[in-house]
Design an enzyme around this catalytic site. Structure first.
Site, mmCIF file in Angstrom:
data_model
loop_
_atom_site.group_PDB
_atom_site.id
_atom_site.type_symbol
_atom_site.label_atom_id
_atom_site.label_comp_id
_atom_site.label_asym_id
_atom_site.label_seq_id
_atom_site.Cartn_x
_atom_site.Cartn_y
_atom_site.Cartn_z
ATOM 1 N N HIS A 171 0.810 -1.220 0.000
ATOM 2 C CA HIS A 171 0.000 0.000 0.000
ATOM 3 C C HIS A 171 0.843 1.269 0.000
ATOM 4 O O HIS A 171 0.326 2.363 0.222
ATOM 5 C CB HIS A 171 -0.970 0.006 1.185
ATOM 6 C CG HIS A 171 -0.361 -0.471 2.462
ATOM 7 N ND1 HIS A 171 -0.871 -1.531 3.174
ATOM 8 C CD2 HIS A 171 0.725 -0.056 3.139
ATOM 9 C CE1 HIS A 171 -0.132 -1.742 4.249
ATOM 10 N NE2 HIS A 171 0.836 -0.859 4.251
ATOM 11 N N TYR A 257 17.147 2.497 3.492
ATOM 12 C CA TYR A 257 17.472 1.867 2.212
ATOM 13 C C TYR A 257 18.641 2.560 1.518
ATOM 14 O O TYR A 257 19.135 2.067 0.511
ATOM 15 C CB TYR A 257 16.283 1.910 1.245
ATOM 16 C CG TYR A 257 14.997 1.369 1.787
ATOM 17 C CD1 TYR A 257 14.988 0.317 2.703
ATOM 18 C CD2 TYR A 257 13.783 1.899 1.386
ATOM 19 C CE1 TYR A 257 13.799 -0.171 3.190
ATOM 20 C CE2 TYR A 257 12.590 1.408 1.869
ATOM 21 C CZ TYR A 257 12.597 0.377 2.777
ATOM 22 O OH TYR A 257 11.416 -0.108 3.255
#
Length: 497
Positions: A171, A257
């Site tokens: 999502h 990340y």
């Protein structure tokens, strides 16, 4: 329609309730069977009560079953949803705790980085067992909708080694879409987006407000002047400023990340916000999930009472699952962003990797839009992660300890912090701590234990740069009351988030 849906890991209470409520809002699905399965019989029984109450209150002919026998739940299922967390919060705590000893400060740890890679080692072996059962007892051609993280590595393993038709669902695109509309101070349904990349590193390549293209300059200005987002999304705003494109992922997710924002403990606070876990708190998602579990255990009667409200009062969410099933079964077309094998869909990412990109669903299946080219900086960032994912997925399949260590070594954040020797020792610690969920590494655990008897690098007892304590249910109730009061006080001036 009378087909069967099986949900593996249905003890994920809140998410299971949302998925089932969405599905039961589709008029044609009133008479389906929903089979819930989980290894936790206690949670499973509670979830069954909740979903059964929804069905009963709304006078639906749907059937709800629950069993700890996975194969029984999967028998004759046309659709299977995977929402498991292998190892539960116990293993998740190790994903955060052990890397901290080596200076690796993660907010979530479920995608890449040390935590995400270990999560894949646990999850991939389990999902391949699910695939074996699906092929043996489910409907021929059954579709697996994978919601389990790490999304890319899990979906990659199923497609390459599981032999089951699958799509990965997240999502993140919808949440970012919603946030962009709020930053622009316009309704979400007036904003259209094209988003492409890899899961959790997906980029809004084109944003239109009522058909008018929103420029990078306009979007940046909107976020920088927003009284809340300007404080909560410092990493995302900085990346937008330097790359020219906004990322799907929250500040906390994106910061782990990349190699630039969490590598120096003294600077982490400059890039995060502590008003909510998702904006960068150390181990924030672990704290959040722990608190939610504790809250559910205590307030189950409240959850059950809420399930007694009529579905006519329920607003169907933008989670993909129900919309995909509706499109496949009824032919009503649905457009979304899906995780599938690349195969040239994104021209400047490897053909073998798992990408997240736009597609349409109808009775003919999931049809992806081909020919996307990512901007160079976005592609470069994705390509680094793809290499880590590929090694992590292959290591999970083969039980190759060296390949796993190489994957962790090449992770952007770990590589910005740790020496090779630190990575090797950290992975040994993680393997030993999580051995019960890692059958493919059973051959390697004794050697790892021996190596840890004479460690080559020093570690430290560190809680991280921005760690908060898990709150009790009483503290959560008090905080919830204060939050509601504050939200009520601000309603007069608050506009679009």
């Amino acid at each position: 329609m009378t087909f069967k849906i099986a949900i593996i890991g249905a003890g994920s209470v809140g998410f299971t309730k949302k998925l089932c409520s969405d599905i039961l809002k589709v008029p044609e699905f009133a008479g389906i069977e929903i089979a819930l399965t989980d290894i936790n019989a206690h949670n499973l029984e509670m979830v069954q009560q909740i979903i059964s109450r929804i069905v009963k209150v709304n006078n639906l002919p749907a059937r709800v079953t629950a069993t700890t026998d996975r194969r029984e739940a999967l028998k004759d299922a046309r659709y299977i949803m995977n929402v498991v967390r292998i190892g539960g919060l116990e293993a998740f705590a190790d994903d955060i705790r052990i890397p901290l000893k080596y200076g690796v400060d993660q907010c979530v740890g479920d995608t890449i980085c040390a935590g995400g890679l270990m999560y894949a080692q646990r999850g991939i072996m389990a999902v391949l067992e699910f695939c074996k059962d699906i092929k043996e007892v489910s409907e021929s051609g059954a579709l697996l909708l994978n919601y389990a993280n790490p999304m890319a590595m899990m979906t990659w393993a199923v497609i390459d080694h599981g032999g089951v038709n699958t799509v990965g669902l997240c999502h993140g695109v919808q949440n970012g879409h919603r946030q962009i509309a709020a930053a622009l101070r316009v309704p979400m349904d007036e904003v259209d987006v094209i988003c492409s990349g890899i899961n959790h590193q997906t980029w809004y390549l084109d944003i239109r407000h009522q058909g008018r293209k929103v420029s990078q300059t306009e979007l940046l200005a909107a976020f920088e002047r927003h009284p809340t987002f300007s404080k909560q999304e410092k990493v995302r705003i900085d990346v937008l400023k330097r790359f020219g494109f906004y990322s799907t992922e929250s500040n906390g997710h994106l910061s782990e990340y990349l190699p630039w924002y969490r590598k120096r403990p003294e600077e982490i606070q400059n890039w995060i916000s502590m008003d909510d876990w998702i904006h960068g708190e150390t181990g924030g998602y672990l704290r959040y999930t722990t608190e939610n579990r504790n809250w559910f255990e205590t307030d189950f009667p409240v959850f059950l009472e809420e399930a007694g409200k009529p579905l006519s009062d329920y607003q169907r969410t933008d989670e993909h699952a129900s919309h995909i099933l509706e499109a496949l079964e009824t032919g009503r077309t649905y457009r979304g962003h899906f995780n599938v094998k690349n195969g040239g869909i994104i021209k400047n990412l490897p053909t073998d990797c798992i990408i997240e990109s736009p597609g349409f669903v109808d009775r003919f299946g999931i049809n992806m839009i081909e020919g996307v080219t990512l901007p160079d900086a976005c592609a470069a960032t994705c390509n680094v992660s793809v290499s880590v994912q590929r090694m992590g997925m292959k290591a999970a399949i083969s039980g190759d300890v060296d390949l796993l260590k190489q994957a962790v070594l090449h992770d952007p954040l770990v590589g910005a912090i740790c020496t090779p020797e630190e990575v090797w020792q950290m992975v040994d610690e993680l393997l030993v701590a999580q051995a019960q969920w890692l059958p493919q590494y059973a051959h390697a655990i004794p050697d790892a234990i021996e190596r840890l008897k004479t460690p080559k690098v020093k570690t430290r007892d560190w809680a991280g740069a921005a760690r908060l304590e898990v709150r009790s249910v009483e503290e959560l109730r008090a905080a919830g009351t204060k939050k509601k009061a504050a939200e009520g006080h601000s309603l007069g001036t608050k506009v679009m988030g």
